[in-house]
Design a protein around this motif. Structure first.
Motif, mmCIF file in Angstrom:
data_model
loop_
_atom_site.group_PDB
_atom_site.id
_atom_site.type_symbol
_atom_site.label_atom_id
_atom_site.label_comp_id
_atom_site.label_asym_id
_atom_site.label_seq_id
_atom_site.Cartn_x
_atom_site.Cartn_y
_atom_site.Cartn_z
ATOM 1 N N SER A 235 13.594 -48.826 65.911
ATOM 2 C CA SER A 235 12.298 -49.340 65.499
ATOM 3 C C SER A 235 12.100 -48.845 64.080
ATOM 4 O O SER A 235 12.464 -47.712 63.746
ATOM 5 C CB SER A 235 11.178 -48.833 66.406
ATOM 6 N N HIS A 237 9.544 -48.817 60.443
ATOM 7 C CA HIS A 237 8.350 -49.107 59.641
ATOM 8 C C HIS A 237 8.666 -48.690 58.214
ATOM 9 O O HIS A 237 9.128 -47.581 57.968
ATOM 10 C CB HIS A 237 7.131 -48.338 60.148
ATOM 11 N N TYR A 269 7.673 -54.110 59.647
ATOM 12 C CA TYR A 269 7.977 -53.459 60.910
ATOM 13 C C TYR A 269 9.136 -54.198 61.558
ATOM 14 O O TYR A 269 9.256 -55.417 61.435
ATOM 15 C CB TYR A 269 6.785 -53.508 61.864
ATOM 16 N N VAL A 271 10.494 -54.151 65.448
ATOM 17 C CA VAL A 271 10.312 -53.634 66.798
ATOM 18 C C VAL A 271 10.816 -54.678 67.788
ATOM 19 O O VAL A 271 10.498 -55.873 67.656
ATOM 20 C CB VAL A 271 8.826 -53.297 67.080
ATOM 21 N N ASP A 272 11.615 -54.258 68.746
ATOM 22 C CA ASP A 272 12.167 -55.150 69.768
ATOM 23 C C ASP A 272 12.886 -56.349 69.164
ATOM 24 O O ASP A 272 12.810 -57.473 69.662
ATOM 25 C CB ASP A 272 11.057 -55.637 70.711
ATOM 26 N N LYS A 433 6.492 -42.202 66.060
ATOM 27 C CA LYS A 433 6.029 -43.257 66.951
ATOM 28 C C LYS A 433 5.663 -44.472 66.102
ATOM 29 O O LYS A 433 4.828 -44.371 65.201
ATOM 30 C CB LYS A 433 4.802 -42.806 67.756
ATOM 31 N N ILE A 434 6.289 -45.593 66.363
ATOM 32 C CA ILE A 434 6.065 -46.800 65.562
ATOM 33 C C ILE A 434 5.342 -47.833 66.413
ATOM 34 O O ILE A 434 5.819 -48.214 67.484
ATOM 35 C CB ILE A 434 7.393 -47.364 65.036
ATOM 36 N N GLN A 435 4.185 -48.269 65.924
ATOM 37 C CA GLN A 435 3.380 -49.260 66.630
ATOM 38 C C GLN A 435 2.988 -50.365 65.661
ATOM 39 O O GLN A 435 2.433 -50.102 64.591
ATOM 40 C CB GLN A 435 2.128 -48.609 67.220
ATOM 41 N N VAL A 436 3.278 -51.599 66.033
ATOM 42 C CA VAL A 436 2.988 -52.746 65.173
ATOM 43 C C VAL A 436 1.495 -53.035 65.205
ATOM 44 O O VAL A 436 0.889 -53.079 66.292
ATOM 45 C CB VAL A 436 3.773 -53.982 65.645
#
Length: 463
Positions: A235, A237, A269, A271-272, A433-436
């Motif tokens: 993941s 950022h 970003y 992610v997935d 911790k990476i959160q979109v």
């Protein structure tokens, strides 16, 4: 949008994604001595033609036999012809190659730098050496000093003996076993990292092709800062703040500040397997997130794992990269080994093979088109690797791109591009911790290559 410019965007992205990590093949002094039809006398001075033959052999260049002589019946004539065709050996101001004259260390260094992919006119790094900046060969000399291939105290104007020339080439086109061992250990240590944060700077400078300055795009150079964080398996950022220096005489407009400088910010970003991007720049009505379709990207997670758990690039590229040991030092409170790496890639197909399988037809076609823009890419880097833990604590990578004259019958107005990325702040296993952001998750999906913009489109849509 110009076809060559679309391909250029892919080229830049792939360069930044595929910093080399290959272990190089070697060439030995004994192999180089076999180039001579008869063993040279001890202490013999090396001629320019003889050095050309040694260089061609060391670099693995294809040399055709039965070509016209350069200097009478000289045995090295085919090698000289091969280097002349590639503009590696160019001669003196009087037009003569003078292949029977002694070769100086500086002349040898310049020819080597051209084989390694250093374009003419590229800016020189800051080094301490015996050669002044006013010298015609200072830039390649400085690059070779930085990589540990020349020592600052060497007499650049001195003539090389056969033994000295062979030792020089064996060092350039081989790899220091100690440096290779450290690079291997660093890859093994990196494979165990759970997350990573780093901050640094990036600069991109463009050299325009003579005669087409009126047709070039706005950007001449960019400088800025990068902040990145990774959580593995993958993941990402990343935020990039750049200052663009634009040719104000060609782009008048209220959005340009004094001196042609313009600020731009890009945030992305991953992610997935999905990439989200946002760009802020003058002229855009409102910065908006956009989402790239999964099929628009190679399998980046597999690519990262390949780099973390193996020797880097595939066997077809390993002989293109070399390592040198520069000694120990201190970086951010850590005792480190300093190693240099360098190399050149001409075979774009081999580079594409470095990507994991599963590319969509559209992605594979786009990457093949990107390769048509290039003549070569060379990488020059220095890494500071921890003595105790084998983790990287400082890194500087410069990529030098030489462009083809034309792409699909369109003139490519860029002659060379230099991309420099410097990082001095690495943090490992800090619990990233990476959160979109929610607005990115709902962003519209955009195609891999843009269609022709509608004449009524707004400035932000065209961007």
């Amino acid at each position: 949008m110009k076809k060559w410019f679309q391909a250029l965007i892919l080229v830049v992205g792939l360069i930044l994604a595929l910093a080399p990590a290959a272990l190089a093949g070697t060439v030995t002094g004994d192999q180089l001595r076999q180039v001579f039809p008869q063993a040279p006398a001890p202490g013999k001075t090396l001629s320019r033609g003889e050095f050309a033959a040694l260089l061609a052999r060391a670099a693995g260049m294809q040399v055709k036999g039965n070509q016209a002589d350069i200097q009478g019946d000289a045995w090295y004539s085919p090698a000289v012809m091969a280097l002349k065709e590639k503009s590696v050996i160019r001669g003196y101001p009087d037009g003569g190659l003078h292949t029977d004259q002694p070769v100086t260390l500086l002349e040898a260094a310049v020819m080597v730098s051209r084989v390694l992919g250093l374009p003419d006119g590229v800016a020189a790094p800051e080094v301490k050496g015996s050669l002044g900046r006013e010298s015609w060969g200072y830039s390649p000399y400085a690059w070779l000093v930085r990589a540990g291939l020349l020592q600052p105290g060497q007499d650049a104007g001195g003539f090389l003996t056969v033994d000295e020339g062979i030792a020089f080439l064996a060092g350039v086109f081989g790899s220091d076993p100690e440096a290779e061992k450290i690079a291997q250990a660093a890859q093994q240590a990196q494979a165990k990292v759970k997350d990573l944060k780093f901050a640094g700077s990036m600069a991109i400078s463009v050299r325009l092709r003579p005669g087409v300055a009126g047709e070039v795009p706005a950007v001449f150079s960019m400088q800025g800062n990068i902040e990145s964080e990774f959580s593995y398996p993958l993941s990402l950022h990343q935020k990039v703040d750049m200052t663009l220096r634009l040719p104000v005489e060609k782009l008048p407009g209220k959005d340009l500040s004094a001196g042609g400088k313009m600020q731009m910010t890009m945030e992305q970003y991953l992610v997935d397997g999905t990439m989200y991007q946002k760009v802020e720049a003058p002229g855009m009505e409102k910065p908006q997130w956009m989402k790239l379709p999964k099929g628009a990207l190679p399998d980046l997670e597999a690519l990262v794992e390949q780099s973390r758990n193996s020797a880097g690039l595939p066997p077809g590229l390993k002989d293109s990269f070399h390592f040198q040991y520069l000694g120990e030092g201190i970086e951010n409170g850590h005792k480190v080994h300093r190693i240099a790496y360098y190399g050149r890639i001409d075979d774009w197909q081999a580079l594409i093979k470095a990507l994991p399988g599963g590319l969509t037809t559209e992605m594979e076609q786009a990457l093949n088109q990107a390769g048509g823009v290039l003549k070569s890419i060379s990488f020059w880097g220095v890494e500071a690797i921890g003595v105790e833990d084998n983790l990287t604590y400082a890194s500087e990578m410069t990529s030098l791109v030489a462009f083809a004259d034309k792409y699909q019958e369109e003139i490519v107005p860029l002659e060379t591009m230099t991309i420099n990325v410097k990082v001095t702040d690495f943090q490992y296993n800090s619990g990233v911790k990476i959160q979109v952001p929610a607005e990115a998750l709902t962003a519209p999906e955009v195609p891999l290559t843009p269609s022709q913009p509608d004449a009524k489109s707004s400035g932000s849509q065209q961007m």
